[in-house]
Design a protein around this motif. Structure first.
Motif, PDB file in Angstrom:
ATOM      1  N   TYR A  56       0.698  -1.183   0.061  1.00 55.61           N
ATOM      2  CA  TYR A  56      -0.093  -0.056   0.129  1.00 55.61           C
ATOM      3  C   TYR A  56       0.959   1.134  -0.026  1.00 55.61           C
ATOM      4  CZ  TYR A  56      -4.095  -2.991   0.856  1.00 55.61           C
ATOM      5  OH  TYR A  56      -5.007  -3.931   0.791  1.00 55.61           O
ATOM      6  N   ASP A  57       0.518   2.220  -0.735  1.00 62.88           N
ATOM      7  CA  ASP A  57       1.106   3.544  -0.829  1.00 62.88           C
ATOM      8  C   ASP A  57       0.449   4.560   0.115  1.00 62.88           C
ATOM      9  OD1 ASP A  57       2.652   2.630  -2.797  1.00 62.88           O
ATOM     10  OD2 ASP A  57       1.486   3.194  -4.532  1.00 62.88           O
ATOM     11  N   ASP A  58      -0.690   4.239   0.442  1.00 59.75           N
ATOM     12  CA  ASP A  58      -1.698   5.256   1.453  1.00 59.75           C
ATOM     13  C   ASP A  58      -2.516   4.410   2.239  1.00 59.75           C
ATOM     14  OD1 ASP A  58      -4.377   5.552   0.165  1.00 59.75           O
ATOM     15  OD2 ASP A  58      -3.200   5.488  -1.422  1.00 59.75           O
ATOM     16  N   ARG A  59      -2.966   5.033   3.360  1.00 53.77           N
ATOM     17  CA  ARG A  59      -3.979   4.246   4.133  1.00 53.77           C
ATOM     18  C   ARG A  59      -5.220   4.301   3.681  1.00 53.77           C
ATOM     19  NH1 ARG A  59      -4.151   6.390   9.639  1.00 53.77           N
ATOM     20  NH2 ARG A  59      -4.710   8.151   8.856  1.00 53.77           N
ATOM     21  N   ASP A  60      -5.748   5.086   3.153  1.00 50.76           N
ATOM     22  CA  ASP A  60      -7.035   5.296   2.502  1.00 50.76           C
ATOM     23  C   ASP A  60      -7.345   4.027   1.707  1.00 50.76           C
ATOM     24  OD1 ASP A  60      -7.973   7.373   3.985  1.00 50.76           O
ATOM     25  OD2 ASP A  60      -8.122   8.695   2.436  1.00 50.76           O
ATOM     26  N   SER A  61      -6.429   3.707   0.748  1.00 52.65           N
ATOM     27  CA  SER A  61      -6.659   2.471   0.026  1.00 52.65           C
ATOM     28  C   SER A  61      -6.641   1.275   0.728  1.00 52.65           C
ATOM     29  CB  SER A  61      -5.296   2.361  -1.037  1.00 52.65           C
ATOM     30  OG  SER A  61      -5.230   3.600  -1.923  1.00 52.65           O
ATOM     31  N   LEU A  62      -5.605   1.140   1.689  1.00 46.74           N
ATOM     32  CA  LEU A  62      -5.943  -0.026   2.789  1.00 46.74           C
ATOM     33  C   LEU A  62      -7.189  -0.177   3.213  1.00 46.74           C
ATOM     34  CD1 LEU A  62      -4.807  -2.443   4.535  1.00 46.74           C
ATOM     35  CD2 LEU A  62      -3.575  -0.563   5.987  1.00 46.74           C
ATOM     36  N   LEU A  63      -7.752   0.879   3.816  1.00 45.11           N
ATOM     37  CA  LEU A  63      -9.169   0.972   4.472  1.00 45.11           C
ATOM     38  C   LEU A  63     -10.346   0.528   3.441  1.00 45.11           C
ATOM     39  CD1 LEU A  63     -10.790   1.215   7.121  1.00 45.11           C
ATOM     40  CD2 LEU A  63     -11.068   3.519   6.595  1.00 45.11           C
ATOM     41  N   ALA A  64     -10.104   1.141   2.244  1.00 44.48           N
ATOM     42  CA  ALA A  64     -10.937   0.781   1.229  1.00 44.48           C
ATOM     43  C   ALA A  64     -11.027  -0.640   0.728  1.00 44.48           C
ATOM     44  CB  ALA A  64     -10.687   1.845   0.122  1.00 44.48           C
ATOM     45  N   ASP A  65      -9.649  -1.289   0.870  1.00 44.32           N
ATOM     46  CA  ASP A  65      -9.645  -2.778   0.507  1.00 44.32           C
ATOM     47  C   ASP A  65     -10.168  -3.457   1.634  1.00 44.32           C
ATOM     48  OD1 ASP A  65      -8.486  -2.301  -1.849  1.00 44.32           O
ATOM     49  OD2 ASP A  65      -6.629  -3.080  -1.216  1.00 44.32           O
ATOM     50  N   ALA A  66     -10.110  -2.970   2.831  1.00 44.05           N
ATOM     51  CA  ALA A  66     -10.467  -3.868   4.121  1.00 44.05           C
ATOM     52  C   ALA A  66     -11.879  -3.724   4.217  1.00 44.05           C
ATOM     53  CB  ALA A  66      -9.836  -3.088   5.516  1.00 44.05           C
ATOM     54  N   ILE A  67     -12.693  -2.696   3.668  1.00 42.49           N
ATOM     55  CA  ILE A  67     -14.068  -2.647   3.735  1.00 42.49           C
ATOM     56  C   ILE A  67     -14.528  -3.393   2.880  1.00 42.49           C
ATOM     57  CG2 ILE A  67     -15.814  -0.841   3.392  1.00 42.49           C
ATOM     58  CD1 ILE A  67     -14.708  -0.546   6.356  1.00 42.49           C
ATOM     59  N   GLU A  68     -13.953  -3.423   1.598  1.00 42.02           N
ATOM     60  CA  GLU A  68     -14.481  -4.039   0.368  1.00 42.02           C
ATOM     61  C   GLU A  68     -14.414  -5.598   0.646  1.00 42.02           C
ATOM     62  OE1 GLU A  68     -13.782  -4.760  -4.437  1.00 42.02           O
ATOM     63  OE2 GLU A  68     -12.355  -3.359  -3.370  1.00 42.02           O
ATOM     64  N   ALA A  69     -13.215  -6.334   1.534  1.00 43.43           N
ATOM     65  CA  ALA A  69     -13.128  -7.597   1.747  1.00 43.43           C
ATOM     66  C   ALA A  69     -14.281  -7.908   2.776  1.00 43.43           C
ATOM     67  CB  ALA A  69     -11.925  -7.835   2.138  1.00 43.43           C
ATOM     68  N   ALA A  70     -14.622  -7.138   3.700  1.00 47.24           N
ATOM     69  CA  ALA A  70     -15.771  -7.413   4.534  1.00 47.24           C
ATOM     70  C   ALA A  70     -17.092  -7.216   4.005  1.00 47.24           C
ATOM     71  CB  ALA A  70     -15.550  -6.460   5.694  1.00 47.24           C
ATOM     72  N   GLU A  71     -17.331  -6.721   2.815  1.00 41.95           N
ATOM     73  CA  GLU A  71     -18.394  -6.427   2.299  1.00 41.95           C
ATOM     74  C   GLU A  71     -18.763  -7.667   1.281  1.00 41.95           C
ATOM     75  OE1 GLU A  71     -19.317  -2.830   0.495  1.00 41.95           O
ATOM     76  OE2 GLU A  71     -18.992  -1.672   2.477  1.00 41.95           O
ATOM     77  N   ILE A  72     -17.721  -8.044   0.779  1.00 38.59           N
ATOM     78  CA  ILE A  72     -17.665  -9.112  -0.145  1.00 38.59           C
ATOM     79  C   ILE A  72     -17.879 -10.576   0.505  1.00 38.59           C
ATOM     80  CG2 ILE A  72     -16.622 -10.623  -1.711  1.00 38.59           C
ATOM     81  CD1 ILE A  72     -15.134  -7.895  -2.801  1.00 38.59           C
ATOM     82  N   GLU A  73     -17.338 -10.500   1.760  1.00 39.34           N
ATOM     83  CA  GLU A  73     -17.770 -11.730   2.626  1.00 39.34           C
ATOM     84  C   GLU A  73     -19.117 -11.766   3.114  1.00 39.34           C
ATOM     85  OE1 GLU A  73     -15.846 -13.860   6.742  1.00 39.34           O
ATOM     86  OE2 GLU A  73     -14.940 -11.854   5.644  1.00 39.34           O
ATOM     87  N   ALA A  74     -19.674 -10.605   3.410  1.00 37.52           N
ATOM     88  CA  ALA A  74     -20.852 -10.605   4.153  1.00 37.52           C
ATOM     89  C   ALA A  74     -21.894 -10.710   3.154  1.00 37.52           C
ATOM     90  CB  ALA A  74     -21.234  -8.980   4.761  1.00 37.52           C
ATOM     91  N   ALA A  75     -21.745 -10.581   1.959  1.00 38.56           N
ATOM     92  CA  ALA A  75     -22.793 -10.795   0.621  1.00 38.56           C
ATOM     93  C   ALA A  75     -22.521 -12.115   0.004  1.00 38.56           C
ATOM     94  CB  ALA A  75     -22.986  -9.579  -0.137  1.00 38.56           C
ATOM     95  N   ALA A  76     -21.348 -12.793   0.326  1.00 41.67           N
ATOM     96  CA  ALA A  76     -20.773 -14.049  -0.566  1.00 41.67           C
ATOM     97  C   ALA A  76     -21.920 -15.019  -0.772  1.00 41.67           C
ATOM     98  CB  ALA A  76     -19.679 -14.647   0.170  1.00 41.67           C
ATOM     99  N   SER A  77     -23.074 -15.485   0.226  1.00 36.61           N
ATOM    100  CA  SER A  77     -23.899 -16.242  -0.133  1.00 36.61           C
ATOM    101  C   SER A  77     -25.107 -15.808  -0.654  1.00 36.61           C
ATOM    102  CB  SER A  77     -24.367 -16.953   1.116  1.00 36.61           C
ATOM    103  OG  SER A  77     -24.807 -16.161   2.152  1.00 36.61           O
ATOM    104  N   ALA A  78     -25.205 -14.675  -0.975  1.00 35.75           N
ATOM    105  CA  ALA A  78     -26.579 -13.731  -1.569  1.00 35.75           C
ATOM    106  C   ALA A  78     -26.617 -14.116  -3.073  1.00 35.75           C
ATOM    107  CB  ALA A  78     -26.652 -12.454  -1.071  1.00 35.75           C
ATOM    108  N   PRO A  79     -27.430 -14.774  -3.570  1.00 41.59           N
ATOM    109  CA  PRO A  79     -27.477 -14.965  -5.174  1.00 41.59           C
ATOM    110  C   PRO A  79     -28.132 -13.602  -5.906  1.00 41.59           C
ATOM    111  CG  PRO A  79     -29.744 -15.761  -4.206  1.00 41.59           C
ATOM    112  CD  PRO A  79     -28.858 -15.410  -2.994  1.00 41.59           C
ATOM    113  N   THR A  80     -27.740 -13.275  -7.202  1.00 47.39           N
ATOM    114  CA  THR A  80     -28.253 -12.210  -7.895  1.00 47.39           C
ATOM    115  C   THR A  80     -29.563 -12.338  -8.411  1.00 47.39           C
ATOM    116  OG1 THR A  80     -25.514 -11.632  -8.594  1.00 47.39           O
ATOM    117  CG2 THR A  80     -27.215 -10.863 -10.009  1.00 47.39           C
ATOM    118  N   PRO A  81     -30.409 -11.579  -8.536  1.00 49.36           N
ATOM    119  CA  PRO A  81     -31.772 -11.979  -9.157  1.00 49.36           C
ATOM    120  C   PRO A  81     -31.526 -12.207 -10.512  1.00 49.36           C
ATOM    121  CG  PRO A  81     -31.718  -9.852  -7.698  1.00 49.36           C
ATOM    122  CD  PRO A  81     -30.314 -10.461  -7.998  1.00 49.36           C
TER     123      PRO A  81
END
Length: 204
Positions: A56-81
């Motif tokens: 990482y070059d900056d902290r915001d990118s790290l936090l953005a990746d962390a939030i994205e990983a958490a959201e992807i994990e939370a929605a992993a089992s939800a199907p697309t309509p």
């Protein structure tokens, strides 16, 4: 089959990235990320300072990746309509549940003093979900409108309702928030319950 050197390196790189992301997420949840130094993050992650700068070059990118990983994990089992849904899709219910779990964090991230990079990434994911949902459903409701415009409108409406919901005290239930999001998207009419509530009613 024996694990190759490249596989071991890739696994180590991924472990380091995940450790940094998890450390950033925990610091953010505790309200300490804004004031955290690189040393604070690497100490919490159990990695050295050079490893941080390799990823990482900056902290915001790290936090953005962390939030994205958490959201992807939370929605992993939800199907697309695969058709026009009659209620808020499971992926959005999963997102609401995740947002409520980290309500304090998301209030800060989406608020006036939040990170523009993180907020933009959250919005981008909502737009991608909206785009995929509209395309896979085959709806003609938006005929003549560019899909990117449709996705941006849906994402903006959803996020605005979610942000307002997170600010309420006391905060209404996820089912109520789902109903609000859905009614904003489809217009006025009879309230439509979230999938969990429908399931509970049908089983009685």
């Amino acid at each position: 089959m024996a694990e190759s050197t490249d596989d071991r390196v890739d696994a180590r790189v991924e472990r380091t990235r995940r450790a940094l992301q998890q450390a950033a997420l925990e610091l953010a949840r505790a309200g300490r990320f804004d004031d955290a130094t690189v040393a604070d993050i690497t100490d919490a992650a159990g990695v050295n300072r050079s490893s941080y700068y390799q990823h990482y070059d900056d902290r915001d990118s790290l936090l953005a990746d962390a939030i994205e990983a958490a959201e992807i994990e939370a929605a992993a089992s939800a199907p697309t309509p695969t058709s026009v849904p009659a209620q808020l899709p499971p992926s959005m219910i999963a997102a609401l549940r995740h947002f409520e779990t980290d309500a304090d964090l998301y209030r800060r991230l989406l608020g006036e003093r939040g990170s523009p990079i993180v907020a933009a990434r959250i919005r981008s994911r909502f737009e991608a979900q909206a785009r995929a949902g509209v395309i896979s459903s085959g709806t003609t409701a938006f005929e003549g409108l560019p899909i990117d415009i449709v996705a941006a409108g849906i994402a903006g409406s959803c996020l605005a309702v979610i942000q307002a919901w997170l600010e309420l005290d006391p905060r209404p239930s996820i089912e109520t928030a789902a109903d609000w999001v859905w009614r904003v998207l489809v217009g006025p009419g009879e309230p439509i319950s979230a999938p969990e509530r429908d399931g509970a009613q049908s089983s009685r």
